[in-house]
Scaffold this motif. Structure first.
Motif, PDB file in Angstrom:
ATOM      1  N   GLU A  38       0.820  -1.207   0.000  1.00 43.83           N
ATOM      2  CA  GLU A  38       0.000   0.000   0.000  1.00 43.83           C
ATOM      3  C   GLU A  38       0.856   1.260   0.000  1.00 43.83           C
ATOM      4  O   GLU A  38       0.466   2.292  -0.563  1.00 43.83           O
ATOM      5  N   SER A  39       2.047   1.178   0.598  1.00 42.34           N
ATOM      6  CA  SER A  39       2.970   2.314   0.541  1.00 42.34           C
ATOM      7  C   SER A  39       3.426   2.554  -0.887  1.00 42.34           C
ATOM      8  O   SER A  39       3.504   3.692  -1.360  1.00 42.34           O
ATOM      9  N   ALA A  94       0.634   4.103  -2.798  1.00 44.35           N
ATOM     10  CA  ALA A  94       0.389   5.495  -2.426  1.00 44.35           C
ATOM     11  C   ALA A  94       1.541   6.412  -2.825  1.00 44.35           C
ATOM     12  O   ALA A  94       1.379   7.636  -2.875  1.00 44.35           O
ATOM     13  N   LEU A 119       3.894   4.727   4.321  1.00 43.19           N
ATOM     14  CA  LEU A 119       2.794   4.915   5.267  1.00 43.19           C
ATOM     15  C   LEU A 119       3.251   4.648   6.700  1.00 43.19           C
ATOM     16  O   LEU A 119       4.173   3.852   6.910  1.00 43.19           O
TER      17      LEU A 119
END
Length: 606
Positions: free
Chosen positions: A129-130, A133, A137
């Motif tokens: 997810e980092s 994005a 995160l």
């Protein structure tokens, strides 16, 4: 997205529950990947429960004491909770060390640093997810377990082991030595991210014992060649018989054991170290000479010290005498059986070939059955004259079907090996129409002449898409080959047997051989020759180099841009004219990638 620009902490990737393709793709993405869990600040993997996290840490021999963070408890007071969160934020990867001043970092400190470094086991989704994005995160929402690393070195006893008594023993020992206890100074330094920390003196055990003569030798050691200052083995010359060949052979035995036991990260680390050792142009004299090479360090230096004294490495001998590893090696050497399948066979209770035939023959694939049937013959080495005879027969049949074909014998033969395990050839033709669907025609011709007895694999993927270089779609579920480095060229993996003999024997006395016939369109023939010639670590590092240094995707079927997935033509000349031959095309690929030309015999990384 340039992941190298994201300030990730040092990450150790757990291999558990990851497929080989997924694991390799993740390893290529993580810019701060370490293969030593003791160095890691964060351990990521498909872990969802604390019990599993503790199991993985124990499996990798990392001892920790759990940290119970009040900040995550509802009973914590608001002030304490904010303080803890600030401390956690400092240790997490969202601190921008390029913009935060030392004073700003100090103001964020809420107390002294722990006596021992900590490690967090977090869900893999934190990293993915980092990446999605485009920013690292905060890690807290993904933490499964956090612990303080505990040293297992006996010399580092805790205060519960009678400190006063230990102190008296130390004083007496120093008195006997005619010395007085001295307190080493406490040093202040800066961490990896710019945060100031206090380094308390710790007496570390010496890596190796170094005599005065060794110290003198160290001062006279030759400088490390410039090409060994890089982590990419594709930028180094590596000969088939390096000066430290015997040491490389011992390390290779340990690597094989790691592969058989499923330790893919360990196997990869050994491959990296072996490639560096094999590229070193001088015979090692002392362990410190090994430690300075990329990917080696203290661990390899210790192994060399042992090898230098005894002529062998105990771990390699133990692996050779391990009955389980012996069975796994037997199964792994069956053509068509990978290390995972070998372990599956072992877990079923099978211990030899007879067990496979008696209890599991019906469960084997056709390829595996052929691998069992010709097990002994496939392990007979093929001398260079026979390799060349087989290759010449293939080329003669190709030109009988359609004149003008060119061929390069690749694999270990081209790297200079006197004997080969199999025969690999790449066929191509300047006329693209000639290579379309050609692999089926050449196999049929050789079958009619009774050279090919079995066809193990016949792939026509390249012809099915009209021989257009496949575009790169990026990592993800839609691209099943992402990160594997395997090409999509037309190819036939076959069993070969010379059909003619002059002796009076009633049955064919010639052994069955493994032969791979690869057909490439002319516009990507240089990539095919490069990929199928070079050693496995050379190929791996070539893909890594292309990704990180050139933002390209390389495999034997061509080079593609990671920006838009389009094919990149490195083989045509400045005027757009195609290469005159396959070897010229290969040289142009080296030049187009910004790499110094390495002849085939200098790509023996293993």
């Amino acid at each position: 997205m340039a992941l190298d620009n994201l300030d990730f902490p040092i990450i150790f990737l757990l291999a558990a529950q990851l497929g080989s393709e997924e694991r390799q793709n993740l390893e290529e993405q993580i810019p701060t990947l370490t293969y030593d869990i003791n160095e890691a600040e964060v351990v990521v993997g498909k872990v969802f429960h604390k019990a599993r996290a503790l199991f993985e840490l124990r499996k990798h021999r990392l001892v920790t004491d759990e940290i119970h963070t009040p900040a995550r408890s509802a009973s914590a007071s608001p002030v304490r909770k904010r303080a803890r969160l600030m401390a956690a934020a400092l240790g997490s990867s969202d601190v921008d060390s390029d913009t935060a001043s030392d004073g700003e970092i100090q103001r964020r400190l809420t107390g002294p640093a722990p006596a021992e470094p900590t490690v967090k086991v977090v869900k893999l989704s934190w990293f993915t997810e980092s990446v999605k994005a485009g920013v690292v995160l905060p890690v807290d929402a993904y933490v499964i377990y956090e612990g303080r690393k505990v040293s297992t070195t006996p010399a580092k006893q805790g205060p519960t082991t009678a400190p006063s008594k230990a102190s008296e023993v130390m004083k007496r020992a120093l008195a006997d030595a005619g010395a007085s206890p001295k307190t080493p100074p406490v040093r202040s330094s800066q961490g990896r991210r710019g945060d100031t920390y206090v380094s308390h003196p710790v007496k570390r055990p010496a890596l190796v014992r170094q005599t005065t003569s060794e110290h003198e030798i160290e001062n006279r050691l030759p400088p490390i060649p410039d090409y060994l200052h890089t982590t990419y083995s594709c930028q180094r010359p590596t000969q088939v018989h390096p000066p430290n060949e015997a040491f490389v052979e011992e390390l290779s035995k340990i690597r094989t054991a790691r592969i058989l036991l499923g330790d893919k990260i360990g196997a990869r680390a050994y491959s990296t170290a072996i490639a560096a050792v094999a590229a070193y142009p001088y015979t090692f004299q002392i362990p410190q000479e090994v430690a300075r090479l990329p990917g080696c360090g203290d661990k390899l230096a210790q192994l060399f010290e042992e090898f230098n004294k005894t002529g062998q490495i105990a771990e390699a001998r133990e692996d050779e005498s391990d009955p389980k590893l012996a069975v796994l090696k037997l199964f792994y050497d069956i053509w068509g059986v990978a290390e995972t399948t070998a372990r599956t066979f072992y877990n079923r209770g099978w211990r030899d070939m007879d067990d496979i035939v008696e209890y599991g023959w019906g469960t084997l694939t056709r390829v595996q059955q052929i691998g069992v049937k010709f097990y002994d013959e496939f392990h007979l080495k093929i001398p260079r004259p026979e390799v060349e005879s087989i290759a010449n027969t293939i080329l003669a049949h190709a030109n009988t079907i359609h004149g003008g074909f060119q061929m390069v014998v690749v694999g270990g033969h081209r790297r200079g090996k006197q004997e080969s395990g199999d025969v690999d050839v790449v066929l191509s033709h300047p006329d693209e129409a000639a290579t379309q669907d050609f692999v089926e025609r050449i196999v049929a011709s050789l079958e009619r002449a009774k050279f090919i007895t079995h066809t193990l694999t016949l792939s026509t993927a390249n012809s099915e898409r009209g021989q257009a270089p496949v575009s790169w779609k990026g990592p993800g579920p839609g691209n099943k080959k992402a990160g594997t480095g395997f090409d999509t060229l037309d190819k036939a993996l076959v069993v070969w047997q010379e059909p003619r003999w002059t002796t009076g024997e009633r049955t064919n006395p010639h052994p069955h051989r493994r032969v791979d016939i690869i057909v490439s369109p002319w516009k990507t023939a240089g990539c095919a020759v490069l990929g199928w010639t070079s050693g496995s670590t050379f190929q791996r590092d070539l893909r890594r180099y292309c990704k990180r240094e050139r933002s390209l995707k390389f495999d034997s079927s061509g080079v593609r841009s990671r920006a838009d997935g389009s094919w990149v033509d490195l083989e045509s000349g400045a005027d757009g004219e195609p290469a005159p031959d396959m070897l010229t095309a290969e040289r142009r690929v080296f030049a187009g990638l910004g790499l110094e030309w390495r002849p085939p015999e200098a790509r023996c990384t293993g």
